[in-house]
Design a protein around this motif. Sequence first.
Motif, PDB file in Angstrom:
ATOM      1  N   LYS A  14       0.853  -1.189   0.000  1.00  0.00           N
ATOM      2  CA  LYS A  14       0.000   0.000   0.000  1.00  0.00           C
ATOM      3  C   LYS A  14       0.885   1.234   0.000  1.00  0.00           C
ATOM      4  CE  LYS A  14      -3.469  -2.783   0.866  1.00  0.00           C
ATOM      5  NZ  LYS A  14      -3.788  -3.657  -0.198  1.00  0.00           N
ATOM      6  N   VAL A  15       0.461   2.257  -0.723  1.00  0.00           N
ATOM      7  CA  VAL A  15       1.181   3.523  -0.783  1.00  0.00           C
ATOM      8  C   VAL A  15       0.264   4.600  -0.234  1.00  0.00           C
ATOM      9  CG1 VAL A  15       2.318   5.208  -2.274  1.00  0.00           C
ATOM     10  CG2 VAL A  15       2.507   2.759  -2.783  1.00  0.00           C
ATOM     11  N   VAL A  16       0.788   5.375   0.707  1.00  0.00           N
ATOM     12  CA  VAL A  16       0.008   6.423   1.365  1.00  0.00           C
ATOM     13  C   VAL A  16       0.706   7.761   1.153  1.00  0.00           C
ATOM     14  CG1 VAL A  16      -0.797   7.289   3.601  1.00  0.00           C
ATOM     15  CG2 VAL A  16      -0.893   4.832   3.102  1.00  0.00           C
ATOM     16  N   ASP A  17      -0.051   8.757   0.764  1.00  0.00           N
ATOM     17  CA  ASP A  17       0.456  10.123   0.623  1.00  0.00           C
ATOM     18  C   ASP A  17       0.258  10.829   1.955  1.00  0.00           C
ATOM     19  OD1 ASP A  17       0.985  12.786   0.068  1.00  0.00           O
ATOM     20  OD2 ASP A  17      -0.141  12.808  -1.813  1.00  0.00           O
ATOM     21  N   GLY A  18       1.351  11.090   2.646  1.00  0.00           N
ATOM     22  CA  GLY A  18       1.298  11.711   3.972  1.00  0.00           C
ATOM     23  C   GLY A  18       0.864  13.156   3.975  1.00  0.00           C
ATOM     24  N   LEU A  28       0.449   8.906   9.446  1.00  0.00           N
ATOM     25  CA  LEU A  28       1.621   8.057   9.650  1.00  0.00           C
ATOM     26  C   LEU A  28       1.344   7.036  10.752  1.00  0.00           C
ATOM     27  CD1 LEU A  28       4.766   7.538   9.278  1.00  0.00           C
ATOM     28  CD2 LEU A  28       5.036   9.184  11.142  1.00  0.00           C
ATOM     29  N   ARG A  29       0.851   7.509  11.902  1.00  0.00           N
ATOM     30  CA  ARG A  29       0.599   6.618  13.043  1.00  0.00           C
ATOM     31  C   ARG A  29      -0.430   5.545  12.704  1.00  0.00           C
ATOM     32  NH1 ARG A  29       1.313  11.623  15.503  1.00  0.00           N
ATOM     33  NH2 ARG A  29      -0.925  12.091  15.533  1.00  0.00           N
ATOM     34  N   ASN A  30      -1.543   5.960  12.100  1.00  0.00           N
ATOM     35  CA  ASN A  30      -2.591   4.989  11.763  1.00  0.00           C
ATOM     36  C   ASN A  30      -2.120   4.002  10.701  1.00  0.00           C
ATOM     37  OD1 ASN A  30      -4.347   6.171  13.547  1.00  0.00           O
ATOM     38  ND2 ASN A  30      -5.568   7.202  11.996  1.00  0.00           N
ATOM     39  N   SER A  31      -1.473   4.503   9.672  1.00  0.00           N
ATOM     40  CA  SER A  31      -1.060   3.640   8.553  1.00  0.00           C
ATOM     41  C   SER A  31      -0.101   2.548   8.986  1.00  0.00           C
ATOM     42  CB  SER A  31      -0.419   4.475   7.442  1.00  0.00           C
ATOM     43  OG  SER A  31      -1.339   5.379   6.902  1.00  0.00           O
ATOM     44  N   ILE A  32       0.890   2.904   9.797  1.00  0.00           N
ATOM     45  CA  ILE A  32       1.869   1.880  10.187  1.00  0.00           C
ATOM     46  C   ILE A  32       1.249   0.871  11.150  1.00  0.00           C
ATOM     47  CG2 ILE A  32       2.988   3.095  12.108  1.00  0.00           C
ATOM     48  CD1 ILE A  32       5.681   1.958  10.741  1.00  0.00           C
ATOM     49  N   ALA A  33       0.324   1.314  12.001  1.00  0.00           N
ATOM     50  CA  ALA A  33      -0.357   0.368  12.893  1.00  0.00           C
ATOM     51  C   ALA A  33      -1.202  -0.613  12.081  1.00  0.00           C
ATOM     52  CB  ALA A  33      -1.227   1.113  13.903  1.00  0.00           C
ATOM     53  N   LEU A  38      -2.424  -5.868   9.907  1.00  0.00           N
ATOM     54  CA  LEU A  38      -3.012  -6.572   8.770  1.00  0.00           C
ATOM     55  C   LEU A  38      -1.971  -7.255   7.887  1.00  0.00           C
ATOM     56  CD1 LEU A  38      -5.719  -3.910   7.862  1.00  0.00           C
ATOM     57  CD2 LEU A  38      -6.017  -6.056   9.164  1.00  0.00           C
ATOM     58  N   GLY A  39      -0.694  -6.971   8.127  1.00  0.00           N
ATOM     59  CA  GLY A  39       0.381  -7.681   7.451  1.00  0.00           C
ATOM     60  C   GLY A  39       0.666  -7.253   6.027  1.00  0.00           C
ATOM     61  N   PHE A  40       0.469  -5.970   5.711  1.00  0.00           N
ATOM     62  CA  PHE A  40       0.801  -5.540   4.353  1.00  0.00           C
ATOM     63  C   PHE A  40       2.029  -4.630   4.340  1.00  0.00           C
ATOM     64  CE2 PHE A  40      -2.667  -2.647   5.683  1.00  0.00           C
ATOM     65  CZ  PHE A  40      -2.061  -1.400   5.529  1.00  0.00           C
ATOM     66  N   MET A  41       2.713  -4.650   3.199  1.00  0.00           N
ATOM     67  CA  MET A  41       3.858  -3.763   3.002  1.00  0.00           C
ATOM     68  C   MET A  41       3.326  -2.345   2.826  1.00  0.00           C
ATOM     69  SD  MET A  41       6.019  -6.268   0.415  1.00  0.00           S
ATOM     70  CE  MET A  41       6.434  -4.931  -0.616  1.00  0.00           C
ATOM     71  N   LEU A  42       4.101  -1.373   3.318  1.00  0.00           N
ATOM     72  CA  LEU A  42       3.627   0.006   3.326  1.00  0.00           C
ATOM     73  C   LEU A  42       4.727   0.966   2.908  1.00  0.00           C
ATOM     74  CD1 LEU A  42       1.445   2.143   4.252  1.00  0.00           C
ATOM     75  CD2 LEU A  42       2.561   2.046   6.494  1.00  0.00           C
ATOM     76  N   ARG A  43       4.364   1.903   2.068  1.00  0.00           N
ATOM     77  CA  ARG A  43       5.242   3.026   1.727  1.00  0.00           C
ATOM     78  C   ARG A  43       4.464   4.295   2.006  1.00  0.00           C
ATOM     79  NH1 ARG A  43       5.554   5.933  -3.233  1.00  0.00           N
ATOM     80  NH2 ARG A  43       7.314   7.347  -3.167  1.00  0.00           N
ATOM     81  N   ILE A  44       5.037   5.193   2.778  1.00  0.00           N
ATOM     82  CA  ILE A  44       4.427   6.497   3.030  1.00  0.00           C
ATOM     83  C   ILE A  44       5.394   7.553   2.520  1.00  0.00           C
ATOM     84  CG2 ILE A  44       3.428   8.072   4.733  1.00  0.00           C
ATOM     85  CD1 ILE A  44       3.116   5.699   6.622  1.00  0.00           C
ATOM     86  N   MET A 115       1.337   6.152  21.763  1.00  0.00           N
ATOM     87  CA  MET A 115       0.469   5.013  22.055  1.00  0.00           C
ATOM     88  C   MET A 115      -0.603   4.799  20.996  1.00  0.00           C
ATOM     89  SD  MET A 115       2.012   3.704  24.453  1.00  0.00           S
ATOM     90  CE  MET A 115       0.923   2.327  24.725  1.00  0.00           C
ATOM     91  N   GLN A 116      -0.946   5.837  20.219  1.00  0.00           N
ATOM     92  CA  GLN A 116      -1.933   5.665  19.151  1.00  0.00           C
ATOM     93  C   GLN A 116      -1.478   4.626  18.128  1.00  0.00           C
ATOM     94  OE1 GLN A 116      -2.656   9.516  17.462  1.00  0.00           O
ATOM     95  NE2 GLN A 116      -4.088  10.087  19.072  1.00  0.00           N
ATOM     96  N   SER A 117      -0.199   4.568  17.862  1.00  0.00           N
ATOM     97  CA  SER A 117       0.291   3.575  16.896  1.00  0.00           C
ATOM     98  C   SER A 117       0.733   2.287  17.567  1.00  0.00           C
ATOM     99  CB  SER A 117       1.435   4.149  16.059  1.00  0.00           C
ATOM    100  OG  SER A 117       2.474   4.616  16.875  1.00  0.00           O
TER     101      SER A 117
END
Length: 134
Positions: A14-18, A28-33, A38-44, A115-117
């Motif tokens: 998944k790619v996220v535009d910060g 950032l905090r929500n996406s990495i958590a 859920l076990g997916f690769m992430l690029r922000i 703690m949010q993440s």
Amino acid sequence: SAAPVNGAAERDRKVVDGSLLEGGGQILRNSIAYAALLGFMLRIHNIRAGRSKPGLRPQHLMGIQLVSELANGTLSGDKVQSQEIEFMPNDEDEKECKDEYTADTKTAGSVCLLMQSVLPVALFHGKDTNVLNE
């Protein structure tokens, strides 16, 4: 484009535009958590682009490094002022789990944001886990 890691297919990345919405640290905090759980690769990319000091600040860096450690993941771009990270959680059934993890956000106000993440990942970590803030 990153090669598949730990058995994860490139399509699961998944790619996220910060810079979306307020362009702050919440995405950032929500996406990495979510990626860790859920076990997916992430690029922000464009991390905190809407802020006067864009990129990772020390408290953001500590949070994503702690999530990566809890998930036995691989993290790149993890340095202060970085505007792009890549995270790959470990998809192995057997993960090395410690009993205790330590974080130092440097400021008291950052503890709740940390703690949010970290809390969602720690809750599903697989064993009792203590997260200490120095």
